[in-house]
Design a protein around this motif. Structure first.
Motif, mmCIF file in Angstrom:
data_model
loop_
_atom_site.group_PDB
_atom_site.id
_atom_site.type_symbol
_atom_site.label_atom_id
_atom_site.label_comp_id
_atom_site.label_asym_id
_atom_site.label_seq_id
_atom_site.Cartn_x
_atom_site.Cartn_y
_atom_site.Cartn_z
ATOM 1 N N MET A 144 0.843 -1.195 0.000
ATOM 2 C CA MET A 144 0.000 0.000 0.000
ATOM 3 C C MET A 144 0.882 1.250 0.000
ATOM 4 N N SER A 145 0.566 2.209 -0.852
ATOM 5 C CA SER A 145 1.339 3.449 -0.875
ATOM 6 C C SER A 145 1.008 4.283 0.352
ATOM 7 N N TYR A 146 1.927 5.131 0.748
ATOM 8 C CA TYR A 146 1.714 5.939 1.946
ATOM 9 C C TYR A 146 2.400 7.290 1.788
ATOM 10 N N THR A 147 2.002 8.206 2.647
ATOM 11 C CA THR A 147 2.527 9.571 2.639
ATOM 12 C C THR A 147 3.173 9.862 3.980
ATOM 13 N N LEU A 148 4.343 10.498 3.955
ATOM 14 C CA LEU A 148 5.027 10.890 5.190
ATOM 15 C C LEU A 148 4.897 12.396 5.380
ATOM 16 N N LEU A 149 4.532 12.779 6.590
ATOM 17 C CA LEU A 149 4.292 14.176 6.917
ATOM 18 C C LEU A 149 5.172 14.609 8.073
ATOM 19 N N SER A 150 5.602 15.862 8.036
ATOM 20 C CA SER A 150 6.366 16.420 9.158
ATOM 21 C C SER A 150 5.411 17.113 10.107
ATOM 22 N N SER A 151 5.340 16.610 11.336
ATOM 23 C CA SER A 151 4.491 17.229 12.350
ATOM 24 C C SER A 151 5.113 18.548 12.804
ATOM 25 N N PRO A 152 4.296 19.581 13.016
ATOM 26 C CA PRO A 152 4.855 20.874 13.428
ATOM 27 C C PRO A 152 5.253 20.872 14.897
ATOM 28 N N LEU A 153 6.448 21.348 15.186
ATOM 29 C CA LEU A 153 6.888 21.523 16.569
ATOM 30 C C LEU A 153 7.373 22.957 16.737
ATOM 31 N N GLN A 154 6.679 23.680 17.600
ATOM 32 C CA GLN A 154 6.991 25.083 17.837
ATOM 33 C C GLN A 154 8.448 25.234 18.267
ATOM 34 N N GLY A 155 9.162 26.137 17.602
ATOM 35 C CA GLY A 155 10.552 26.385 17.967
ATOM 36 C C GLY A 155 11.556 25.480 17.278
ATOM 37 N N ILE A 172 7.058 7.533 16.034
ATOM 38 C CA ILE A 172 7.689 6.895 14.879
ATOM 39 C C ILE A 172 9.146 7.347 14.894
ATOM 40 N N THR A 173 9.992 6.512 15.463
ATOM 41 C CA THR A 173 11.380 6.893 15.723
ATOM 42 C C THR A 173 12.406 6.020 15.001
ATOM 43 N N SER A 174 11.925 5.030 14.253
ATOM 44 C CA SER A 174 12.830 4.147 13.522
ATOM 45 C C SER A 174 12.068 3.482 12.389
ATOM 46 N N VAL A 175 12.797 2.903 11.463
ATOM 47 C CA VAL A 175 12.170 2.172 10.362
ATOM 48 C C VAL A 175 11.382 0.996 10.917
ATOM 49 N N ALA A 176 11.957 0.309 11.895
ATOM 50 C CA ALA A 176 11.274 -0.844 12.499
ATOM 51 C C ALA A 176 9.973 -0.416 13.177
ATOM 52 N N LYS A 177 9.998 0.713 13.871
ATOM 53 C CA LYS A 177 8.792 1.208 14.539
ATOM 54 C C LYS A 177 7.721 1.581 13.509
ATOM 55 N N PHE A 178 8.151 2.165 12.400
ATOM 56 C CA PHE A 178 7.200 2.501 11.334
ATOM 57 C C PHE A 178 6.514 1.239 10.819
ATOM 58 N N ILE A 209 12.905 5.253 5.683
ATOM 59 C CA ILE A 209 11.599 4.585 5.613
ATOM 60 C C ILE A 209 11.200 4.385 4.157
ATOM 61 N N LYS A 210 11.354 5.454 3.360
ATOM 62 C CA LYS A 210 10.954 5.382 1.949
ATOM 63 C C LYS A 210 11.772 4.332 1.178
ATOM 64 N N SER A 211 13.048 4.211 1.503
ATOM 65 C CA SER A 211 13.898 3.240 0.793
ATOM 66 C C SER A 211 13.924 1.884 1.499
ATOM 67 N N ASN A 212 13.174 1.791 2.602
ATOM 68 C CA ASN A 212 13.108 0.555 3.400
ATOM 69 C C ASN A 212 14.507 0.073 3.789
ATOM 70 N N SER A 213 15.314 1.024 4.264
ATOM 71 C CA SER A 213 16.699 0.718 4.627
ATOM 72 C C SER A 213 16.893 0.824 6.139
ATOM 73 N N LEU A 214 17.562 -0.171 6.687
ATOM 74 C CA LEU A 214 17.892 -0.141 8.112
ATOM 75 C C LEU A 214 19.309 0.372 8.341
ATOM 76 N N VAL A 215 19.988 0.713 7.241
ATOM 77 C CA VAL A 215 21.393 1.124 7.316
ATOM 78 C C VAL A 215 21.527 2.579 6.877
ATOM 79 N N TYR A 216 22.256 3.360 7.658
ATOM 80 C CA TYR A 216 22.511 4.752 7.298
ATOM 81 C C TYR A 216 23.415 4.821 6.063
ATOM 82 N N PRO A 217 23.315 5.890 5.282
ATOM 83 C CA PRO A 217 24.221 6.025 4.130
ATOM 84 C C PRO A 217 25.674 6.106 4.586
#
Length: 314
Positions: free
Chosen positions: A1-12, A198-204, A233-241
């Motif tokens: 299923m396709s999905y959309t990722l959004l940035s939640s607003p945090l004041q400051g 949502i703090t990690s790919v695994a948690k997502f 998350i988008k690339s389904n990668s558990l490894v940092y570049p």
């Protein structure tokens, strides 16, 4: 299923400088919500709010402005203002948990007042064609409060309801209430977005499996702590570049230069960067030591040197 990722607003934190830097160096976020506009009874837009949502400051981004209010006239004033800038949607914050907001009957402190929510939405939809979306918590005192709001919201063409699965009293402490969020899914025909921890790919992936009908996911503090997360998350990668520290360094330097230009005096600049590093430290091998060392930097020169050493150590 396709999905959309959004940035939640945090004041400051998630102002246009942060949004642009994340988009430039990492990507992965489809839509950004700007931190809320608050009028405090005066129908005047502060210059800091104006700068944050000016189209020329958000040219490569899809941004949705946000308002926090318990007054229909304020809502209509801001709606007209953002429409003049070219925005078609205004998000209404019924989620902010901070006492200075909730004690005024705004943010999550407004959720239990269904009568006022109804009267504001009636006037707004009667006098404006702005698209309205919601950002909410489950309630202020209990997780059931939101269920009483759904019948009110369903009377109006609300685009969506993004729910942070905590109650206001928690602030950001304790866990998210996943059963309570499921109750929301089961008790409304409104389009729901999920927000919270949502703090990690695994948690997502865990959240995706838990709520298969949700296709919009909002990342808040997780994005500030780990700006690599959305693209991973988008690339389904558990490894940092491989160039992780090089990218982070460029990101940091862009933010630092921006805040150095916009903030007056080293005290304000350092305070801003110290707050950001409370989150940034998470992606380093020794986060507690990193955060401690950054906090100890009391001058610009010391801060710059500490950052160089921290990034080099990785």
């Amino acid at each position: 299923m396709s999905y959309t990722l959004l940035s939640s607003p945090l004041q400051g934190f998630t102002d246009f400088r942060f949004r642009n830097a994340v988009n430039k160096y990492f990507g992965g976020i489809d839509t950004y919500y700007s931190p809320y506009i608050r009028l405090n009874g005066k129908l005047v837009i502060k210059s800091s709010y104006e700068r944050d949502i000016l189209p020329e400051n958000n040219m490569a981004l899809e941004v949705i402005p946000q308002i926090i209010t318990n007054d229909a006239d304020e809502f209509l004033f801001v709606a007209k203002y953002v429409q003049e800038l070219g925005y078609k949607e205004l998000n209404w914050n019924l989620g902010c948990p901070y006492p200075m907001v909730t004690k005024c009957g705004m943010g999550s402190g407004l959720i239990s007042n269904t009568e006022k929510i109804n009267s504001i939405l009636e006037k707004v939809h009667g006098e404006s064609d702005i698209i309205v979306s919601m950002k909410m918590r489950l309630g202020y005192d209990t997780t059931e409060e939101i269920l009483d709001v759904f019948p009110v919201l369903e009377k109006f063409p609300i685009k969506n309801v993004a729910i942070h699965a905590r109650i206001g009293k928690q602030l950001y402490k304790g866990g998210v209430h996943l059963d309570a969020f499921q109750a929301c899914v089961d008790n409304t025909r409104l389009k729901l977005y999920y927000n919270g921890d949502i703090t990690s790919v695994a948690k997502f992936h865990e959240m995706q499996a838990r709520f298969p009908s949700i296709d919009h996911w909002m990342i808040g503090r997780g994005l500030i702590a780990d700006p690599f997360l959305p693209s991973m998350i988008k690339s389904n990668s558990l490894v940092y570049p491989k160039n992780k520290m090089e990218l982070f360094s460029a990101f940091h330097d862009t933010l630092y230069a921006g805040y150095s230009e916009s903030l007056s005096g080293s005290t304000h600049i350092l305070l801003k960067m110290h707050h950001l590093w409370e989150y940034f430290s998470v992606i380093f091998s020794n986060p507690h030591k990193v955060a401690k060392n950054i906090r100890k930097s009391k001058s610009i020169r010391n801060y710059e040197q500490t950052v160089k050493e921290v990034i080099k150590a990785g």
